[in-house]
Motif scaffolding. Structure first.
Motif, PDB file in Angstrom:
ATOM      1  N   ARG A 133      -3.573 -29.628 -17.575  1.00  0.00           N
ATOM      2  CA  ARG A 133      -2.567 -30.765 -17.377  1.00  0.00           C
ATOM      3  C   ARG A 133      -2.845 -32.135 -16.400  1.00  0.00           C
ATOM      4  N   LEU A 134      -3.840 -32.142 -15.936  1.00  0.00           N
ATOM      5  CA  LEU A 134      -4.553 -33.334 -15.984  1.00  0.00           C
ATOM      6  C   LEU A 134      -5.073 -34.447 -17.122  1.00  0.00           C
ATOM      7  N   LEU A 135      -4.896 -33.578 -18.055  1.00  0.00           N
ATOM      8  CA  LEU A 135      -5.240 -34.587 -19.618  1.00  0.00           C
ATOM      9  C   LEU A 135      -3.786 -34.817 -20.156  1.00  0.00           C
ATOM     10  N   VAL A 136      -2.770 -34.089 -19.452  1.00  0.00           N
ATOM     11  CA  VAL A 136      -1.555 -34.894 -20.548  1.00  0.00           C
ATOM     12  C   VAL A 136      -0.669 -35.523 -19.523  1.00  0.00           C
ATOM     13  N   THR A 137      -1.533 -35.869 -18.544  1.00  0.00           N
ATOM     14  CA  THR A 137      -0.554 -37.025 -17.564  1.00  0.00           C
ATOM     15  C   THR A 137      -0.292 -38.584 -17.864  1.00  0.00           C
ATOM     16  N   GLY A 138      -1.534 -38.635 -17.987  1.00  0.00           N
ATOM     17  CA  GLY A 138      -1.597 -40.336 -18.817  1.00  0.00           C
ATOM     18  C   GLY A 138      -2.195 -41.119 -17.409  1.00  0.00           C
ATOM     19  N   ARG A 139      -2.432 -40.954 -16.113  1.00  0.00           N
ATOM     20  CA  ARG A 139      -2.381 -41.299 -14.715  1.00  0.00           C
ATOM     21  C   ARG A 139      -4.163 -41.123 -15.474  1.00  0.00           C
ATOM     22  N   PRO A 140      -3.946 -42.652 -14.721  1.00  0.00           N
ATOM     23  CA  PRO A 140      -6.054 -43.606 -14.593  1.00  0.00           C
ATOM     24  C   PRO A 140      -6.841 -42.253 -14.132  1.00  0.00           C
ATOM     25  N   VAL A 141      -5.630 -42.050 -12.519  1.00  0.00           N
ATOM     26  CA  VAL A 141      -6.945 -41.773 -11.421  1.00  0.00           C
ATOM     27  C   VAL A 141      -6.682 -40.059 -10.624  1.00  0.00           C
ATOM     28  N   TRP A 142      -7.799 -39.171 -11.056  1.00  0.00           N
ATOM     29  CA  TRP A 142      -7.377 -37.869 -10.578  1.00  0.00           C
ATOM     30  C   TRP A 142      -8.042 -37.454  -9.286  1.00  0.00           C
ATOM     31  N   VAL A 143      -7.599 -37.528  -8.956  1.00  0.00           N
ATOM     32  CA  VAL A 143      -7.906 -36.663  -6.801  1.00  0.00           C
ATOM     33  C   VAL A 143      -7.322 -35.278  -7.360  1.00  0.00           C
ATOM     34  N   LEU A 144      -8.911 -34.268  -7.116  1.00  0.00           N
ATOM     35  CA  LEU A 144      -9.026 -33.373  -7.581  1.00  0.00           C
ATOM     36  C   LEU A 144     -10.267 -32.211  -6.103  1.00  0.00           C
ATOM     37  N   ASP A 145      -8.902 -31.149  -5.704  1.00  0.00           N
ATOM     38  CA  ASP A 145      -9.245 -30.554  -4.742  1.00  0.00           C
ATOM     39  C   ASP A 145      -9.957 -29.170  -5.216  1.00  0.00           C
ATOM     40  N   GLU A 146     -11.436 -29.012  -5.072  1.00  0.00           N
ATOM     41  CA  GLU A 146     -12.206 -28.227  -4.959  1.00  0.00           C
ATOM     42  C   GLU A 146     -11.700 -26.906  -6.826  1.00  0.00           C
ATOM     43  N   PRO A 147     -11.513 -28.063  -7.306  1.00  0.00           N
ATOM     44  CA  PRO A 147     -11.178 -27.713  -9.582  1.00  0.00           C
ATOM     45  C   PRO A 147     -11.578 -26.754  -9.772  1.00  0.00           C
ATOM     46  N   THR A 148     -13.215 -26.218  -9.243  1.00  0.00           N
ATOM     47  CA  THR A 148     -13.978 -24.956  -9.997  1.00  0.00           C
ATOM     48  C   THR A 148     -13.550 -23.403  -9.546  1.00  0.00           C
ATOM     49  N   VAL A 149     -12.541 -24.061  -8.777  1.00  0.00           N
ATOM     50  CA  VAL A 149     -12.509 -22.081  -8.146  1.00  0.00           C
ATOM     51  C   VAL A 149     -12.336 -21.144  -9.010  1.00  0.00           C
ATOM     52  N   SER A 150     -12.668 -20.478  -9.129  1.00  0.00           N
ATOM     53  CA  SER A 150     -11.667 -19.308 -10.674  1.00  0.00           C
ATOM     54  C   SER A 150     -13.447 -19.661 -11.998  1.00  0.00           C
ATOM     55  N   LEU A 151     -13.621 -20.948 -12.404  1.00  0.00           N
ATOM     56  CA  LEU A 151     -14.110 -20.909 -13.222  1.00  0.00           C
ATOM     57  C   LEU A 151     -15.301 -19.892 -13.053  1.00  0.00           C
ATOM     58  N   ASP A 152     -15.869 -19.797 -14.583  1.00  0.00           N
ATOM     59  CA  ASP A 152     -17.394 -19.885 -14.351  1.00  0.00           C
ATOM     60  C   ASP A 152     -17.981 -20.681 -14.937  1.00  0.00           C
ATOM     61  N   ALA A 153     -19.664 -20.247 -14.916  1.00  0.00           N
ATOM     62  CA  ALA A 153     -20.541 -21.551 -15.597  1.00  0.00           C
ATOM     63  C   ALA A 153     -20.089 -22.322 -16.848  1.00  0.00           C
ATOM     64  N   ALA A 154     -19.541 -21.654 -18.290  1.00  0.00           N
ATOM     65  CA  ALA A 154     -18.723 -22.210 -18.872  1.00  0.00           C
ATOM     66  C   ALA A 154     -18.139 -23.316 -19.018  1.00  0.00           C
ATOM     67  N   SER A 155     -16.992 -22.907 -18.168  1.00  0.00           N
ATOM     68  CA  SER A 155     -15.935 -23.519 -17.496  1.00  0.00           C
ATOM     69  C   SER A 155     -16.220 -24.517 -16.973  1.00  0.00           C
ATOM     70  N   VAL A 156     -17.163 -24.412 -16.098  1.00  0.00           N
ATOM     71  CA  VAL A 156     -17.028 -25.580 -15.051  1.00  0.00           C
ATOM     72  C   VAL A 156     -17.715 -26.891 -15.984  1.00  0.00           C
ATOM     73  N   ALA A 157     -18.445 -26.286 -17.116  1.00  0.00           N
ATOM     74  CA  ALA A 157     -19.269 -27.822 -17.935  1.00  0.00           C
ATOM     75  C   ALA A 157     -18.200 -28.130 -18.869  1.00  0.00           C
ATOM     76  N   LEU A 158     -16.989 -27.559 -19.015  1.00  0.00           N
ATOM     77  CA  LEU A 158     -16.147 -28.043 -20.244  1.00  0.00           C
ATOM     78  C   LEU A 158     -15.378 -29.030 -18.806  1.00  0.00           C
ATOM     79  N   PHE A 159     -15.413 -27.803 -17.949  1.00  0.00           N
ATOM     80  CA  PHE A 159     -14.494 -30.028 -16.566  1.00  0.00           C
ATOM     81  C   PHE A 159     -15.069 -30.824 -16.859  1.00  0.00           C
ATOM     82  N   ALA A 160     -16.404 -30.273 -16.748  1.00  0.00           N
ATOM     83  CA  ALA A 160     -17.452 -31.975 -16.447  1.00  0.00           C
ATOM     84  C   ALA A 160     -17.277 -33.183 -17.661  1.00  0.00           C
ATOM     85  N   THR A 161     -17.033 -32.161 -18.722  1.00  0.00           N
ATOM     86  CA  THR A 161     -17.288 -33.085 -19.734  1.00  0.00           C
ATOM     87  C   THR A 161     -15.292 -33.990 -19.797  1.00  0.00           C
TER      88      THR A 161
END
Length: 213
Positions: A133-161
């Protein structure tokens, strides 16, 4: 003349349950920069992020960040269970007035799941959709609270990218997390030194309870 920062705080104090939990916080976050917030559980990371997102007022100090510039991702994924992956993202794209959802689907590896109802997704898939959803907001500032909860290592890497791409495009990110996202360019702010003093020791007392924000 240099461009002003996207987020600037000075002498900021934030409260939970009417009592200050953090005070005297100073930092700026410019375009292309990320700030990682660290500290023990209960210190006030979520309260600080809610304040930065405009969901509750600061107790003291100044905060400069336009609310319409901020996209906030909390612990909840914020999904409509009966809608498909595509329909969820199209809903948010319509809310924010942005365009194609395909880049978000691709970035979070959701293209193969685009027609699946959100209620049938695994916890990790739901989290990836919530972050997409963050990627479709078009907003420049992402404020994220523990965004990687439930993510495996591959998905964490996707998020970091995805975060790196956001920064490269002139965005900024403030992230509360206990794990290493591999964002070596990010600055780390330990909130422990900003723990508020109790009122009897001269600390700040407030009357706002964020549970009612």
């Amino acid at each position: 003349m240099s461009e002003p920062p996207l987020v600037s705080v000075a002498g900021l104090a934030v409260a939970r349950g009417g009592l200050a939990v953090l005070e005297g916080i100073d930092f700026v976050v410019s375009r292309g920069a990320a700030l990682i917030l660290r500290g023990p559980n209960g210190i006030g990371k979520t309260t600080l992020l809610r304040t930065l997102a405009g969901l509750q007022p600061p107790l003291a100090g100044t905060l400069s960040a336009l609310p319409e510039a901020v996209a906030y991702a909390a612990h909840a994924d914020g999904l409509k269970a009966t809608l498909s992956v595509t329909e969820n993202l199209r809903f948010w794209a319509a809310v924010y007035g942005t365009g194609s959802i395909d880049p978000a689907l691709n970035a979070m590896n959701l293209s193969a799941l685009r027609d699946r109802p959100a209620h049938s997704l695994s916890a990790g898939q739901k989290r990836r959709l919530g972050l997409a959803r963050l990627l479709v907001t078009g907003r420049p500032v992402w404020v994220l609270d523990e965004p990687t909860v439930s993510l495996d290592a591959a998905s964490v890497a996707l998020f970091a990218t995805a975060v790196r791409a956001h920064l490269a495009g002139g965005g900024a990110a403030l992230i509360a997390t206990h794990i290493d996202l591999g964002l070596h360019e990010a600055r780390v702010l330990d909130l422990t030194p900003f723990r508020a003093r109790p009122p009897e020791a001269g600390g700040i007392r407030g009357s706002f309870d964020e549970a009612f924000a």
